[in-house]
Write a protein that holds these residues in place. Sequence first.
Motif, short mmCIF file in Angstrom:
data_model
loop_
_atom_site.label_atom_id
_atom_site.label_comp_id
_atom_site.label_asym_id
_atom_site.label_seq_id
_atom_site.Cartn_x
_atom_site.Cartn_y
_atom_site.Cartn_z
N VAL A 1 -5.61 16.38 -11.75
CA VAL A 1 -6.89 16.64 -10.79
C VAL A 1 -6.99 15.20 -10.01
CG1 VAL A 1 -8.13 17.83 -12.28
CG2 VAL A 1 -8.63 15.54 -12.50
N TYR A 2 -6.41 14.28 -10.26
CA TYR A 2 -6.34 12.86 -9.44
C TYR A 2 -5.18 12.73 -8.35
CZ TYR A 2 -9.61 11.33 -12.94
OH TYR A 2 -10.61 11.42 -13.91
N ASP A 3 -5.56 12.24 -7.15
CA ASP A 3 -4.65 11.97 -6.08
C ASP A 3 -3.48 11.12 -6.36
OD1 ASP A 3 -6.32 13.74 -4.52
OD2 ASP A 3 -7.55 11.76 -3.72
N ASN A 4 -2.54 11.47 -5.81
CA ASN A 4 -1.29 10.66 -5.87
C ASN A 4 -1.66 9.31 -5.30
OD1 ASN A 4 0.99 9.67 -4.25
ND2 ASN A 4 2.07 10.89 -5.79
N ARG A 5 -1.09 8.42 -5.90
CA ARG A 5 -1.65 6.72 -5.67
C ARG A 5 -1.09 6.65 -4.23
NH1 ARG A 5 1.76 3.47 -9.29
NH2 ARG A 5 3.45 4.72 -8.04
N TYR A 6 0.08 7.10 -3.68
CA TYR A 6 0.58 6.70 -2.38
C TYR A 6 -0.40 7.32 -1.25
CZ TYR A 6 3.35 6.89 1.83
OH TYR A 6 3.57 6.67 3.22
N SER A 7 -0.81 8.48 -1.41
CA SER A 7 -1.66 9.06 -0.63
C SER A 7 -3.01 8.27 -0.26
CB SER A 7 -2.25 10.55 -0.85
OG SER A 7 -2.70 10.64 -2.30
N VAL A 8 -3.50 7.70 -1.39
CA VAL A 8 -4.92 6.88 -1.43
C VAL A 8 -4.55 5.45 -0.77
CG1 VAL A 8 -6.51 5.63 -2.73
CG2 VAL A 8 -5.74 7.84 -3.42
N LEU A 9 -3.46 4.89 -1.01
CA LEU A 9 -2.98 3.66 -0.41
C LEU A 9 -2.77 3.89 0.89
CD1 LEU A 9 -0.19 2.35 -3.02
CD2 LEU A 9 -2.51 1.35 -2.58
N SER A 10 -2.09 4.72 1.49
CA SER A 10 -1.71 4.88 2.84
C SER A 10 -3.03 5.15 3.48
CB SER A 10 -0.92 5.92 3.04
OG SER A 10 -1.27 7.40 2.52
N GLU A 11 -4.16 5.82 2.95
CA GLU A 11 -5.16 5.96 3.91
C GLU A 11 -6.07 4.63 4.06
OE1 GLU A 11 -9.57 8.28 3.18
OE2 GLU A 11 -7.79 8.43 1.79
N TYR A 12 -5.93 3.81 3.31
CA TYR A 12 -6.80 2.38 3.47
C TYR A 12 -5.77 1.18 4.07
CZ TYR A 12 -10.50 4.79 1.37
OH TYR A 12 -11.61 5.46 0.95
N ILE A 13 -4.45 1.37 4.49
CA ILE A 13 -3.88 0.21 4.71
C ILE A 13 -4.14 0.08 6.38
CG2 ILE A 13 -1.46 -0.46 5.17
CD1 ILE A 13 -0.74 0.60 2.50
N ASP A 14 -4.35 -0.88 6.78
CA ASP A 14 -4.47 -1.27 8.30
C ASP A 14 -3.55 -2.48 8.68
OD1 ASP A 14 -6.06 -3.54 7.29
OD2 ASP A 14 -7.89 -2.62 7.79
N LEU A 15 -3.60 -3.02 9.68
CA LEU A 15 -2.88 -4.02 10.33
C LEU A 15 -2.92 -5.35 9.44
CD1 LEU A 15 -2.66 -3.20 14.11
CD2 LEU A 15 -1.10 -2.72 12.29
N ASP A 16 -4.22 -5.56 8.90
CA ASP A 16 -4.56 -6.66 8.22
C ASP A 16 -4.90 -6.69 6.49
OD1 ASP A 16 -5.01 -9.40 8.05
OD2 ASP A 16 -6.95 -9.46 8.84
#
Length: 347
Positions: A54-69
């Motif tokens: 029921v929990y999201d894949n780690r990559y999908s959560v990481l990619s949502e919050y990665i920005d240029l800094d």
Amino acid sequence: LQEVYPELFSYLGNNIQAMDDELRHYMSRYKSHKLENSLPIDEEAFFNGLQTDVYDNRYSVLSEYIDLDTIVLWIDALGVEWLPLLNWTLSQNCDGSIREIAVTQAYLPTETCFNELWKQMDVPYNKLDKLDKLAHKGVIDEPDYYACIEDQLTFVAGAYKRVSELMEKHHRVIITGDHGTSRLAARFFHTRDGMDAPKNATVCSHGRYCELAQNTSFIMPNVHIGKCSDGTQYAIYKNYDHFKQSGFAAGGDDDNAIYGEVHGGATPEEMLVPVIVIDSNKEILLTAEWSQSTVKIAMKKVRLTLFFNKPIHQLQVKVAGIDGNTTPTNDSSEWSVVLSGINQGTY
């Protein structure tokens, strides 16, 4: 306990909104057995139908919050077990705001080699390995189980120090792990007979999973069949059974507890990992420094390096009316600059 040993008190907490009730109850049971160095009597009731998918894949959560800094802090063997303690220490000690806390799924099997996303994602990262080393090797020259637990608690409670260091150069730090570990799977390795693996299978990680031979059809209770992009199939235990394999996993004597945890399987403590997003409360001012103050010109060409205190994603350099050719290296906080057609002089 909160006054005498706040790290342990926080570790035992479960008031994390990202964890549903089933996972909170499960982790409370798991931690009780871990600290007691005991084993559940009724394993079916222990897991109690807990669903990890029921929990999201780690990559999908990481990619949502990665920005240029952003920089990602990978902590090897950081399972969801450590989320309450990590949340407490960051809230108490970091000059930053926790923007997001999520429980996510690691890739199966839960070995580092299947979860090295830092090699695949185009984002700066830092990595800490001590938690995994404690799980496998304990405290140097001290095999006692509880000395190992104390060091685990101290390490996780001190993770804020590395986060603070990273926030000096990056506005956002994301903490996550490649996989978790299981004390109970290590203990059951010694108390339970291993199961026969399928023909021509390669057994790995104290029997927590095996790599299946090509075209093998295999069904067994409490075993998940996973498939990689290259077509390789793996049989992975979702409970504390294991395929037959020799080796040392943990002390089997309750009266003489010795360190040891394993991973590779699909229990919640092995496959669920936290993602914590922290934003700095300070504005990081940009500073830059040349690698040298004077340079030699060779064939009307100059090569320089420009260092910044944080990653830069676009850079233009103009010297004496000449545009430089700029190329980033490392984590984009270091840039090489080539000036062509420039004459001697002081600039």
